[in-house]
Design a protein around this motif. Structure first.
Motif, short mmCIF file in Angstrom:
data_model
loop_
_atom_site.label_atom_id
_atom_site.label_comp_id
_atom_site.label_asym_id
_atom_site.label_seq_id
_atom_site.Cartn_x
_atom_site.Cartn_y
_atom_site.Cartn_z
N SER A 173 0.82 -1.20 0.00
CA SER A 173 0.00 0.00 0.00
C SER A 173 0.85 1.25 0.00
O SER A 173 2.01 1.25 0.42
CB SER A 173 -0.92 0.02 1.23
N ALA A 190 0.61 4.84 1.81
CA ALA A 190 -0.08 5.40 2.96
C ALA A 190 0.31 6.86 3.13
O ALA A 190 1.50 7.22 3.08
CB ALA A 190 0.25 4.62 4.22
N GLU A 246 -5.02 4.89 3.21
CA GLU A 246 -4.14 4.06 2.38
C GLU A 246 -4.80 3.75 1.04
O GLU A 246 -6.02 3.74 0.92
CB GLU A 246 -3.83 2.73 3.09
#
Length: 670
Positions: free
Chosen positions: A554, A556, A575
């Motif tokens: 991810s 973020a 995210e």
């Protein structure tokens, strides 16, 4: 060797469960019809045995998920070796086959519970109730085995890893939401079985309603919690910040809830006054039929949704036939038996009986409007007459005014007498509450936002009317006693359940009204160091990071939030995830929940120059939506503990008394 045979053990257990369901259906019903006590006595053991084998089958499927047995097609399509164990556990019902097995397991659990907690009922009634539930179980277990076998193998071509669970379903909400929803759906099968059993026995007295009321309240409470959890899950998981979109799958759960709400009130009238008997039976049939229709919509493939799993036409046809048989035979039996039912006990059109009748009519009209808006586009499409979309504008335009009218009558109900009362007395009781609701509700938009808003004023008047009418009724029931605490103790759990249910609706209306009219949203382009201001809050992106989860990677964003000139700051971290096995991107929102407002940040697509599309929202009183639903569910459960539901019930009509001469102490038992 035993581990390798787990799916076969589960499959065999399902077959045994189907046979036991058949015995549970045929022998007790035949025994009740021919007055054979031995045959009727098979009902409870068969229900217990069916549940035992369903638990074995469900345990085997769960074990296959936990052990990453990708030779099972269901596991290979819906799990992955990198999937966390708790999502493997919930993935069992995160697909069509597993969810129908869960439905069957819960139905078996309800049948077993009825068998355990019905010792005071006449044997023939128990036999008929469990026999009808056995018939329903037979239909669903046949559906599982013949069209939706969760234990089908991929042998000999076993994939090395699974396709993974849909990322949308990898959430704590999925672990709680479907079981609660199914407990509500399937729970209505109990009151349906009681109604059919009463029709078969030709004994439509008020006793069956007293037996059925606790089960109905429990099922309704579970369904209320399930719908609220679904709304909450959509709010924070889908990334758009909404809590209800009038999606057909959402409507599929709302329909039996509306009919079930009408049923709860109708059962109360039938038990208390001996009226509305035919109507109550019809509502019981309609409510469970709508639960089955919701299953058809979600499991047949006619809808495309994250909630809808099946896309095999044979499955849809099977459920449609099952729905048609259940509804058709039930309505035929009702048509043959209901005309024999007398309706003793007249009532005046200004009485609690009449107000509850209006309540029922409004709820049924609301159910029909939602049903038409949901099914009509599907019928046109199925008949190749074109495609149309029925969305929020239609539902809001029809549903909201009906809700306002419903609230008006709900406020009158608790203060009205059974059978008859004068208009002057009702006005005297509620005039002050009505004036206060109008004045305070109309003023709240000015006090809260500094600008008058008609929609907000109407919503607040409705909520305050419900609350103040309850306060007035409580005062009326306790003011005649020198010891107010003693009078409060005399109020029954059924009464307190009603209070909590109406109060919960008022709280939900406040949440819906304020969040729908005062929510603020901004979509901006933001990079590290950029800031925006909204409603006194300053949001600053301080950094961007790459993260790795158990089965995803991810981007973020770290958002620092400051309110006004306060030195206190807090961090929110939205995210943008990419799930590795499916290659599917997902938005993981950042939430700062609060009783009076939520801060909501969703991370969109990556833009040029190391910046991202960001959506910021401030949602006032949104938590009150789910708080109100929780209060309603608690109210339904509180009513169940009333002592009269634990007493042995006489098989006779209740003596109807004129409430105009009843004391306050007896009036509170309604």
């Amino acid at each position: 060797m035993v581990i390798e045979m787990i799916p076969e053990i589960g499959h065999f257990a399902l077959i045994i469960a189907l046979l036991m369901a058949l015995f549970q259906a045929i022998l007790p019903l035949a025994g009740a019809a021919t007055r054979r006590p031995l045959w009727m006595a098979y009902a409870r053991p068969m229900a217990a045995g069916q549940l035992a084998f369903l638990l074995i089958a469900y345990g085997c499927l769960t074990a296959s998920y936990m052990l990453d047995d990708f030779s099972v097609i269901n596991v290979a399509d819906n799990s992955n070796s990198m999937l966390p164990w708790y999502y493997k556990f919930s993935a069992v019902w995160g697909n069509h086959e597993g969810s129908v097995l869960l439905w069957s397991l819960i139905l078996g659990g309800w049948s077993f519970a009825v068998g355990c907690f019905s010792r005071a009922l006449p044997p023939d009634m128990v036999a008929r109730v469990l026999g009808v539930m056995g018939l329903v179980s037979t239909g669903f277990l046949a559906f599982v085995l013949f069209t939706s076998n969760p234990f089908a193998r991929t042998l000999p071509n076993v994939p090395p890893d699974g396709a993974d669970l849909n990322p949308l379903l990898q959430d704590i909400g999925l672990i709680i939401h479907p079981p609660m929803l199914y407990m509500g759906y399937v729970g209505f099968s109990v009151v349906f079985a009681f109604a059919i059993a009463a029709l078969l026995g030709g004994r439509l007295d008020s006793a069956w309603t007293r037996w059925a009321r606790p089960w109905t309240n429990i099922a309704w409470a579970f369904l209320t919690v399930g719908i609220a959890l679904g709304s909450w899950w959509a709010y924070y998981e889908l990334g758009w910040g909404g809590w209800w979109f009038w999606d057909p799958v959402e409507n599929a759960s709302l329909l039996p809830w509306l009919a079930g709400t009408a049923l709860i009130h109708s059962l109360a009238v039938t038990e208390k006054r001996g009226t509305f008997k035919s109507w109550t039976v019809l509502l019981a049939i309609i409510t469970f039929s709508l639960s089955l229709m919701g299953t058809f919509l979600v499991r047949s493939g006619v809808l495309t949704s994250v909630h809808a799993f099946a896309n095999d036409p044979s499955r849809g046809l099977f459920i449609l036939v099952l729905l048609g048989i259940t509804v058709g035979l039930s309505l035929l039996l009702f048509a043959l038996r209901a005309p024999r039912v007398s309706q003793p006990g007249a009532f005046n059109w200004l009485s609690r009986d009449a107000l509850l009748l209006v309540n029922n009519i409004l709820l049924v009209v609301m159910t029909v409007t939602v049903l038409l808006g949901t099914v009509y586009p599907l019928l046109l499409d199925a008949l190749s007459l074109g495609k149309i979309s029925v969305g929020p504008p239609y539902f809001n335009a029809v549903f909201v005014p009906l809700t306002v009218i419903l609230c008006a009558f709900m406020g009158l109900g608790p203060s009205a007498r059974w059978k008859r009362m004068t208009g002057r007395e009702l006005v005297r009781r509620l005039a002050l509450a009505g004036v206060l609701a109008l004045v305070i509700g109309a003023a709240i938009p000015l006090l809260y936002h500094g600008e008058w808003n008609l929609k907000v004023a109407i919503g607040m008047v409705c909520a305050l009317w419900l609350v103040l009418s309850l306060v007035r009724d409580l005062w009326h029931k306790t003011s005649g006693s020198s010891a107010g605490l003693t009078a409060l103790k005399r109020l029954t759990p059924a009464y307190w359940g009603m209070v909590l249910g109406h109060l919960g609706l008022a709280v939900t209306i406040i949440g819906v009204t304020l969040v729908s009219n005062y929510a603020v949203e901004r979509s901006v382009r933001m990079g590290v160091g950029d800031s925006i201001e909204m409603e006194g809050f300053t949001f600053t992106m301080t950094r961007l990071d790459e993260r790795r989860g158990p089965n995803y990677i991810s981007d973020a964003a770290t958002i620092e939030v400051q309110r006004g000139d306060s030195v206190r700051r807090f961090i929110m971290t939205p995210e943008k995830r990419l799930y590795i096995a499916r290659g599917m991107p997902m938005t993981q929102v950042a939430l700062r929940p609060g009783l009076f407002r939520d801060l909501y940040i969703a991370m969109g697509e990556e833009l040029e120059g190391d910046s991202w599309a960001m959506r910021f929202q401030i949602k006032p009183f949104v938590r009150w939506l789910w708080l109100g639903a929780l209060l309603m569910a608690i109210g339904g459960l509180v009513a169940v503990v009333d002592r009269r539901y634990r007493r042995r019930l006489a098989i006779r009509e209740p003596q109807v008394r004129d409430d105009s001469i009843e004391s306050t102490a007896r009036e509170v038992g309604a």
